[in-house]
Design a protein around this motif. Structure first.
Motif, PDB file in Angstrom:
ATOM      1  N   SER A 201     -15.156   1.676-134.432  1.00  0.00           N
ATOM      2  CA  SER A 201     -15.599   1.263-133.093  1.00  0.00           C
ATOM      3  C   SER A 201     -14.541   1.681-132.085  1.00  0.00           C
ATOM      4  O   SER A 201     -13.434   2.061-132.459  1.00  0.00           O
ATOM      5  N   ARG A 203     -12.929   0.509-128.014  1.00  0.00           N
ATOM      6  CA  ARG A 203     -12.922  -0.497-126.953  1.00  0.00           C
ATOM      7  C   ARG A 203     -11.963  -0.017-125.876  1.00  0.00           C
ATOM      8  O   ARG A 203     -11.061   0.781-126.161  1.00  0.00           O
ATOM      9  N   GLU A 207      -8.209  -4.178-124.215  1.00  0.00           N
ATOM     10  CA  GLU A 207      -9.242  -5.177-124.507  1.00  0.00           C
ATOM     11  C   GLU A 207      -8.944  -5.817-125.865  1.00  0.00           C
ATOM     12  O   GLU A 207      -8.491  -5.146-126.784  1.00  0.00           O
ATOM     13  N   SER A 208      -9.196  -7.132-126.014  1.00  0.00           N
ATOM     14  CA  SER A 208      -8.893  -7.738-127.313  1.00  0.00           C
ATOM     15  C   SER A 208     -10.147  -7.925-128.168  1.00  0.00           C
ATOM     16  O   SER A 208     -10.062  -8.036-129.390  1.00  0.00           O
ATOM     17  N   GLU A 209     -11.300  -7.967-127.539  1.00  0.00           N
ATOM     18  CA  GLU A 209     -12.519  -8.115-128.342  1.00  0.00           C
ATOM     19  C   GLU A 209     -12.915  -6.791-128.979  1.00  0.00           C
ATOM     20  O   GLU A 209     -12.716  -5.731-128.396  1.00  0.00           O
ATOM     21  N   LEU A 210     -13.481  -6.891-130.186  1.00  0.00           N
ATOM     22  CA  LEU A 210     -13.892  -5.678-130.887  1.00  0.00           C
ATOM     23  C   LEU A 210     -15.169  -5.102-130.286  1.00  0.00           C
ATOM     24  O   LEU A 210     -16.039  -5.849-129.840  1.00  0.00           O
ATOM     25  N   GLY A 211     -15.271  -3.782-130.284  1.00  0.00           N
ATOM     26  CA  GLY A 211     -16.496  -3.125-129.861  1.00  0.00           C
ATOM     27  C   GLY A 211     -17.518  -3.112-130.992  1.00  0.00           C
ATOM     28  O   GLY A 211     -17.206  -3.486-132.125  1.00  0.00           O
ATOM     29  N   THR A 212     -18.723  -2.669-130.675  1.00  0.00           N
ATOM     30  CA  THR A 212     -19.746  -2.552-131.719  1.00  0.00           C
ATOM     31  C   THR A 212     -19.396  -1.386-132.634  1.00  0.00           C
ATOM     32  O   THR A 212     -19.056  -0.299-132.183  1.00  0.00           O
ATOM     33  N   ARG A 213     -19.499  -1.617-133.946  1.00  0.00           N
ATOM     34  CA  ARG A 213     -19.075  -0.585-134.897  1.00  0.00           C
ATOM     35  C   ARG A 213     -20.262   0.098-135.569  1.00  0.00           C
ATOM     36  O   ARG A 213     -21.352  -0.458-135.653  1.00  0.00           O
TER      37      ARG A 213
END
Ligand code: ADP
Ligand code: MG
Length: 481
Positions: A201, A203, A207-213
Motif C-alpha cells: 500500500s 500513504r 501519515e500514520s494510518e495505513l492505506g488500502t493494500r
C-alpha cells in the motif's frame, strides 16, 4: 527530492518444511513424482479418515520461532479454513488461525538509509499445502495433481514494516537464509518450496494510518518480488494521483509483461468460516521440549557474520556474503584455519576465483573441485613467495582440474618463483643488451618504458621471476630515467 508517498509492505512467506512425509499423513513429500502417486486417502480427502500430526513439522516450526526471537506457543490449535477449489478435495485447508505456534518475532535488516532496522514477525503458523491444477494437455478440461496436497508449510507473516521493494527482498533473503541454516526447508524457489505473497500500500508521507493494500500472490523468485512490488507501487501512485482509489484485492504478477493484474476481490477472514479442527488435538509443548529444540540450533547467519568480523578481521560486507550460505561459510572457515596466509586473503579467493569457477561449471560449493585444504595449500605458497599471484591463477586452474596439491603442481610444472637475485640479474643483463634503443630512450626520460623491460624479463622467465625484485634490479641497472 523526497517522495510525497510512503510505501508500506508486509510479506507472507510460505516455506515448505523439509519433512520426509506429509504433515497429516505418511505419504512422501519428494518432489517430481508422477502425478497422484504420492497422495494417500488422507490427502485425497476421503470421508472417515483421520489426520495424524507429523511431530517433525512441529519441531521445525519451533526451531524457526526460536531463531527469530519469537514466542513459541505452549498451546496452539489447528483450524479449518473453508473454501472450494478443485485442488482441495476436503473443501477446507487445515491451518492455524487464532492460536498459531509462533508469535511476536523479529529480524534485523539493512534499511534504506543503510542502518540496521527491525522488522516485526507477527506470526508463523503451520498449515498444509493444496494440490495443483494442471491446465495444459487436457484439452478443455484441467488435470489435478494431489502429490503436493498435505505438504507441510510454515507461513511466516511480517508486520507492515517494510518500506521499499529493496527492504522486502532483504527481509525475504534473510528468512531464506535462516530456514536453510536450520535445515527446515530446502528453500528451492523454482520448485515452489519458498514463495511469498506481497501486501503493498502507499500513504502520504507523514501519515500514520495505513492505506488500502493489494496482495500480490505467489511470487517465487526474488527478482519477481522486486519487480512486482515496484510495478504495484507505481500503479497505486498513478491511480491515486489521477483521483482514483486503490481497491483491496488480490493480484497476480505476470512476469512476461512485467505487470500485476487483478485476480479477485480480497476475501475477508469471515469468508473462510474458520473453526478449530475437531479431528486434531491442540499442539501442546512444554518448556523442556522448547529447551531441547533450542539446544539443537546452529550458529545463525548474523552471529556468524559478527564472529567472522571479530575473529578473522574480515570486511563486514565480505563476511555478510560468506554467511549467506552455510556451506560457503563452512568452506571459508575450514580454509582459513588451515592457511597462514590470512583470512581476508581466503575470503578474497572464495568470493573471487572460486566463486567464478563454481559459476562457470554450474556447481555449488559442495561440488567444488578444490577442497578447503587444497585452497589453503595454494595460499600458503603465495604467502611464502614460492609463487607469484599471477602464477597462482595457473596453479588454481590445475587444482580445479584435479592435478594434485598445489605443491605437486608447482613442482611438476616447474612454477617455483625465481628469487635468486643473481639469476634475475643475468636475465636483466641479456634484456638490456638486446634492446639498446629502448635503453637510450628510457635513459633520456621515457620512464614509462620500465613496463616494457619488466615485461621482457617476465617473458624470458616464463612469468616466474619475482616481480618486486625484477623492478628493483632493472632500475638499478638502467640508472635513473
Ligand atoms: P490477511 O489475513 O487478509 O492475509 P493480515 O492482516 O494477516 O491479512 O495481513 C497480511 C499481511 O499484510 C501482513 O504481512 C501485514 O503486515 C500486511 N498488511 C496488512 N495491512 C497492510 C497495508 N495496509 N499495507 C501493506 N501491508 C499490509
Ligand atoms: Mg493472507
Amino acid at each position: 527530492m523526497s517522495s510525497p508517498w510512503e510505501v508500506v509492505i508486509g510479506l507472507e512467506i510460505h516455506a515448505q518444511l523439509a519433512t520426509v512425509s506429509k504433515i497429516f499423513s505418511g505419504a512422501s513429500t519428494a518432489y517430481g513424482a508422477e502425478p497422484n502417486t504420492q497422495a494417500c486417502l488422507i490427502d485425497l480427502g476421503y470421508p472417515g479418515v483421520l489426520p495424524v500430526l507429523n511431530e517433525e513439522a512441529v519441531r521445525m516450526a519451533c526451531k524457526f520461532g526460536l531463531s527469530v526471537n519469537a514466542t513459541v506457543a505452549r498451546r496452539s490449535v489447528f483450524a479449518r479454513k473453508n473454501y472450494f477449489y478443485p485442488d482441495l478435495p476436503k473443501g477446507y485447508q487445515i491451518s492455524q488461525y487464532e492460536l498459531p505456534i509462533v508469535e511476536n518475532g523479529e529480524l534485523m535488516i539493512t534499511g534504506g538509509d543503510g542502518n540496521q532496522k527491525r522488522i516485526g514477525i507477527t506470526r508463523a503458523h503451520l498449515e498444509e499445502d493444496a494440490g495443483k491444477s494442471i491446465h495444459e494437455g487436457f484439452g478443455r478440461s484441467s488435470g489435478i495433481d494431489l502429490n503436493r496436497a498435505g505438504t507441510p508449510l510454515l507461513e511466516i507473516v511480517s508486520e507492515p514494516d517494510l518500506r521499499s521493494a529493496k527492504e522486502a527482498i532483504d527481509y525475504m533473503r534473510k528468512i531464506h537464509t535462516i530456514v536453510r541454516y536450520l535445515g527446515i526447508s530446502d528453500g528451492n524457489m523454482q520448485e515452489g518450496s519458498f514463495r511469498c505473497d506481497a501486501n503493498v500500500s502507499i500513504r502520504p508521507s507523514g501519515e500514520s494510518e495505513l492505506g488500502t493494500r493489494t496482495e500480490i500472490k505467489n511470487l517465487n523468485s526474488f527478482r519477481f518480488v522486486e519487480k512486482a512490488i515496484n510495478f504495484e507501487i507505481e500503479r497505486q501512485i498513478e491511480l491515486i494521483e489521477d483521483g482514483g482509489k486503490v481497491v483491496q484485492e488480490t493480484r497476480l504478477y505476470d512476469s512476461d509483461r512485467d505487470e500485476t493484474r487483478s485476480m479477485r476481490s480480497k476475501e475477508e477472514a469471515n469468508d473462510y468460516r474458520y473453526f478449530p479442527d475437531p479431528d486434531l488435538l491442540p499442539i501442546e509443548i512444554d518448556d523442556d521440549y522448547v529447551e531441547a529444540v533450542r539446544a539443537t540450533l546452529p550458529e545463525l547467519p548474523d552471529a556468524k557474520q559478527r564472529r567472522f568480523v571479530a575473529d578473522y578481521g574480515l570486511r563486514q560486507e565480505d563476511a555478510g556474503i560468506l554467511v549467506g550460505t552455510r556451506a560457503v561459510a563452512d568452506y571459508f572457515e575450514a580454509a582459513a584455519v588451515a592457511t597462514g596466509a590470512g583470512a581476508q586473503i581466503v575470503a578474497n579467493w572464495v568470493l573471487g576465483d572460486l566463486s567464478a569457477a563454481l559459476n562457470r561449471d554450474g556447481l555449488d560449493i559442495d561440488g567444488s573441485r578444490i577442497s578447503p585444504a587444497r585452497l589453503a595449500g595454494l595460499l600458503d605458497r603465495i604467502d611464502d613467495n614460492t609463487i607469484s599471484g599471477k602464477i597462482a591463477k595457473e596453479v588454481f586452474e590445475a587444482l580445479w582440474a584435479g592435478e594434485g596439491t598445489a605443491d605437486e603442481i608447482i613442482d611438476k610444472k616447474g612454477l617455483r618463483q625465481i628469487t635468486d637475485a643473481a639469476a634475475i640479474e643475468a636475465v636483466v643483463d641479456e634484456i638490456i643488451a638486446a634492446n639498446p634503443t629502448q635503453v637510450a630512450d628510457y635513459q633520456s626520460g621515457k620512464d614509462k618504458l620500465i613496463g616494457f623491460f619488466v615485461g621482457q624479463v617476465m617473458k624470458a622467465t616464463g612469468g616466474k621471476a619475482n616481480p618486486g625484485q625484477v623492478n628493483a634490479i632493472l632500475k638499478d641497472k638502467l640508472g635513473s630515467a
